[in-house]
Design an enzyme around this catalytic site. Structure first.
Site, PDB file in Angstrom:
ATOM      1  N   HIS A 151       0.872  -1.184   0.000  1.00  0.00           N
ATOM      2  CA  HIS A 151       0.000   0.000   0.000  1.00  0.00           C
ATOM      3  C   HIS A 151       0.908   1.233   0.000  1.00  0.00           C
ATOM      4  O   HIS A 151       2.032   1.177   0.507  1.00  0.00           O
ATOM      5  CB  HIS A 151      -0.830  -0.065   1.288  1.00  0.00           C
ATOM      6  CG  HIS A 151      -1.889   0.982   1.437  1.00  0.00           C
ATOM      7  ND1 HIS A 151      -1.618   2.271   1.809  1.00  0.00           N
ATOM      8  CD2 HIS A 151      -3.240   0.922   1.281  1.00  0.00           C
ATOM      9  CE1 HIS A 151      -2.754   2.950   1.895  1.00  0.00           C
ATOM     10  NE2 HIS A 151      -3.747   2.155   1.573  1.00  0.00           N
ATOM     11  N   ASP A 228       3.186  -4.692   7.930  1.00  0.00           N
ATOM     12  CA  ASP A 228       1.970  -3.888   7.857  1.00  0.00           C
ATOM     13  C   ASP A 228       0.787  -4.834   8.017  1.00  0.00           C
ATOM     14  O   ASP A 228       0.442  -5.586   7.101  1.00  0.00           O
ATOM     15  CB  ASP A 228       1.951  -3.167   6.490  1.00  0.00           C
ATOM     16  CG  ASP A 228       0.633  -2.451   6.233  1.00  0.00           C
ATOM     17  OD1 ASP A 228      -0.303  -2.601   7.036  1.00  0.00           O
ATOM     18  OD2 ASP A 228       0.550  -1.748   5.199  1.00  0.00           O
ATOM     19  N   GLN A 231      -4.464  -5.191   6.929  1.00  0.00           N
ATOM     20  CA  GLN A 231      -5.504  -6.078   6.380  1.00  0.00           C
ATOM     21  C   GLN A 231      -5.469  -7.463   7.021  1.00  0.00           C
ATOM     22  O   GLN A 231      -6.222  -8.344   6.613  1.00  0.00           O
ATOM     23  CB  GLN A 231      -5.328  -6.206   4.857  1.00  0.00           C
ATOM     24  CG  GLN A 231      -5.482  -4.913   4.093  1.00  0.00           C
ATOM     25  CD  GLN A 231      -6.914  -4.366   4.094  1.00  0.00           C
ATOM     26  OE1 GLN A 231      -7.870  -5.081   4.396  1.00  0.00           O
ATOM     27  NE2 GLN A 231      -7.059  -3.095   3.778  1.00  0.00           N
ATOM     28  N   LYS A 254     -10.195  -0.737  10.740  1.00  0.00           N
ATOM     29  CA  LYS A 254     -10.434  -1.872   9.835  1.00  0.00           C
ATOM     30  C   LYS A 254     -10.785  -3.134  10.615  1.00  0.00           C
ATOM     31  O   LYS A 254     -11.098  -4.157  10.025  1.00  0.00           O
ATOM     32  CB  LYS A 254      -9.191  -2.119   8.973  1.00  0.00           C
ATOM     33  CG  LYS A 254      -8.891  -0.975   7.989  1.00  0.00           C
ATOM     34  CD  LYS A 254      -7.720  -1.331   7.114  1.00  0.00           C
ATOM     35  CE  LYS A 254      -7.124  -0.140   6.402  1.00  0.00           C
ATOM     36  NZ  LYS A 254      -7.958   0.410   5.339  1.00  0.00           N
ATOM     37  N   CYS A 392      -4.808   2.662  -3.491  1.00  0.00           N
ATOM     38  CA  CYS A 392      -3.536   3.152  -2.913  1.00  0.00           C
ATOM     39  C   CYS A 392      -2.424   2.135  -3.131  1.00  0.00           C
ATOM     40  O   CYS A 392      -1.619   1.883  -2.228  1.00  0.00           O
ATOM     41  CB  CYS A 392      -3.678   3.463  -1.425  1.00  0.00           C
ATOM     42  SG  CYS A 392      -4.799   4.800  -1.089  1.00  0.00           S
TER      43      CYS A 392
HETATM   44  N1  PLP Z   1      -1.676  -0.697   4.631  1.00  0.00           N
HETATM   45  C1  PLP Z   1      -2.641  -1.431   4.052  1.00  0.00           C
HETATM   46  C2  PLP Z   1      -2.336  -2.831   3.597  1.00  0.00           C
HETATM   47  C3  PLP Z   1      -3.920  -0.894   3.886  1.00  0.00           C
HETATM   48  O1  PLP Z   1      -4.876  -1.626   3.313  1.00  0.00           O
HETATM   49  C4  PLP Z   1      -4.174   0.423   4.343  1.00  0.00           C
HETATM   50  C5  PLP Z   1      -5.490   1.044   4.152  1.00  0.00           C
HETATM   51  O2  PLP Z   1      -6.281   0.624   3.360  1.00  0.00           O
HETATM   52  C6  PLP Z   1      -3.135   1.133   4.952  1.00  0.00           C
HETATM   53  C7  PLP Z   1      -1.893   0.540   5.070  1.00  0.00           C
HETATM   54  C8  PLP Z   1      -3.340   2.518   5.468  1.00  0.00           C
HETATM   55  O3  PLP Z   1      -4.211   2.494   6.566  1.00  0.00           O
HETATM   56  P1  PLP Z   1      -4.712   3.848   7.227  1.00  0.00           P
HETATM   57  O4  PLP Z   1      -5.292   4.672   6.110  1.00  0.00           O
HETATM   58  O5  PLP Z   1      -5.730   3.417   8.225  1.00  0.00           O
HETATM   59  O6  PLP Z   1      -3.530   4.510   7.831  1.00  0.00           O
END
Ligand code: PLP
Length: 434
Positions: A151, A228, A231, A254, A392
């Site tokens: 992401h 990270d 998900q 999430k 993203c």
């Molecule tokens: N990393 C992953 C794999 C994501 O799916 C997301 C958001 O969709 C993020 C990071 C960023 O999360 P946040 O916008 O809650 O900071």
């Protein structure tokens, strides 16, 4: 309450008639989805006169009543700032905030709550590590290893760090079916690699990465690892001991929690040596006009008044989440993915991105030349909420050779009827634009 809210699970396997394919299938687990759905008030909503079919859980999940109640109870009955007051409300708020941290720590299989920093979310957690750990440790010529399925939140902060330090970003590629190409990994773990940052679960492909193995390979070479988990945490408990990373990051919103709160886990020995990245009140020991000294973690990384109600809501979300039967729910989510794949694949021109076995319940797809926004708009008119766009993850989509896609992402409260509604709505989009 979580465990009770699941109620006595159905004693009979669920049999579902699937209108989209006409197939009848017996699912090998026992689940009464309606019991879970009752915990989420919004799921009773109608949109455009149709029952809401919420399949945008990868963007944010819906909230159970226990989380809503915990936040409302704090705001109605216990609102005060933490750490500062000598009065009862402040002491109670401090206790509730600390309790939330302890709950997160305990349910992630850890034993030191001070290793868990409350932040705004995944994005802020990664920025914190890039600023605090990165500026201290990354030098010119060093390499930061990412993967092709990250992401933007797990790309851009490292890009900025690399630019500041004169370091280089390297990228572990994916295979055609959407797995990480682990055969390419050893050659990318060089004596210049200082950090490996990798997603636990892809938000586009649904691929669940073997992060334990990846972290072990990095650790053997003295490379620091960040995973990270944005998900991953929504789909069952994550045991940090098993993952074996140095940093683990995720967002509360999430995984049934509120927005504006998330967690950075950092291994104690690493965190203890890191400088703060934001400075101000509530994180200092002594301040003079000449210099300041800082408290140990977690306070050192939580400058100013934190998101107190958010942390309390996150604690409630963790308690709820931990009370669910994830053996059953994982089987249910797997079956939802299988049903979605089967129903969608028969639609002419439809291609699913990400087919690695055991994937998380994320189904991204394109359909001929139909723009994903048009698909999303037709689906919305049927009450079906999905995501459309680049998710993203522009480098990943470039690798897949598509500018954007539609994405249905499921949570444990979704049902097979909702998969059927999704498939019918996608057929409608196909007929309309195809
Ligand atoms: N990393 C992953 C794999 C994501 O799916 C997301 C958001 O969709 C993020 C990071 C960023 O999360 P946040 O916008 O809650 O900071």
């Amino acid at each position: 309450m979580p465990a009770e809210s699941l109620g006595p699970l159905h004693s009979l396997p669920i049999r579902r008639k699937r209108a989209a394919t006409g197939l009848r299938r017996t699912y090998p687990y026992k689940l009464n989805a309606a019991d879970i759905r009752r915990d989420f008030p919004i799921l009773d909503r109608r949109v455009h006169g149709k029952p809401l079919v919420y399949l945008d859980n990868g963007a944010t999940s819906q909230k159970p009543r226990v989380v809503i109640d915990a936040i409302r109870n704090f705001l109605e009955n216990g609102c005060a700032n933490i750490h500062r007051g000598v009065h009862l409300l402040s002491a109670e708020a401090t206790q509730a905030y600390d309790r939330a941290r302890a709950t997160v720590c305990q349910t992630m299989g850890a034993s030191r709550p001070e290793e868990f920093i409350f932040v705004r979310g995944t994005t802020e957690a990664i920025n914190l590590v890039a600023r605090s750990w990165g500026d201290l440790h990354i030098q010119a010529g060093d390499e930061i290893l990412l993967t092709e399925m990250e992401h933007h939140a797990n790309i851009v902060p490292w890009q900025f760090l690399a630019r500041r330090a004169g370091a280089k970003i390297r990228v572990l590629p994916i295979t055609p079916d959407g797995a990480l190409d682990l055969d390419a990994l050893p050659a990318l773990l060089t004596d210049k690699t200082r950090l490996l940052a990798c997603t636990h679960v892809s938000n586009v492909l649904g691929t669940v990465n073997p992060v334990s193995e990846i972290c072990r390979m990095a650790r053997e070479r003295g490379i620091v690892t960040l995973v990270d988990g944005a998900q991953a945490v929504p789909h069952g408990p994550v045991d940090l001991g098993a993952v074996g990373c140095d940093f683990y990051v995720f967002s509360g919103h999430k995984m049934f929690g509120p927005d504006g709160i998330g967690v950075l886990y950092g291994r104690g020995k690493l965190l203890d040596r890191l400088p703060p990245w934001q400075v101000g009140g509530d994180m200092v020991e002594r301040v003079s006009f000449e210099e300041s000294t800082f408290r140990p973690p977690p306070d050192r990384f939580e400058a100013g008044t934190p998101n107190i109600s958010g942390a309390i809501g996150l604690g409630a979300a963790f308690t709820y989440h931990a009370g669910l039967d994830w053996a059953v729910l994982r089987a249910h989510e797997d079956a939802l993915v299988a049903a979605a794949h089967e129903a969608l694949q028969s639609i002419p021109g439809l291609r699913i991105q990400g087919t690695v076995p055991g994937k998380a319940p994320v189904v991204s797809f394109t359909m001929g030349g139909i723009h994903p926004h048009d698909i999303g708009t037709i689906l919305d008119s049927e009450g079906v909420a999905i995501r459309a766009g680049n998710h993203c993850a522009q480098p990943l989509l470039a690798r897949l050779g598509i500018p954007s896609s539609a994405r249905a992402s499921f949570a444990c409260y979704n049902t097979f009827e909702e998969v059927e509604t999704l498939a019918k709505a996608v057929w409608k989009a196909h007929r309309y634009f195809g």
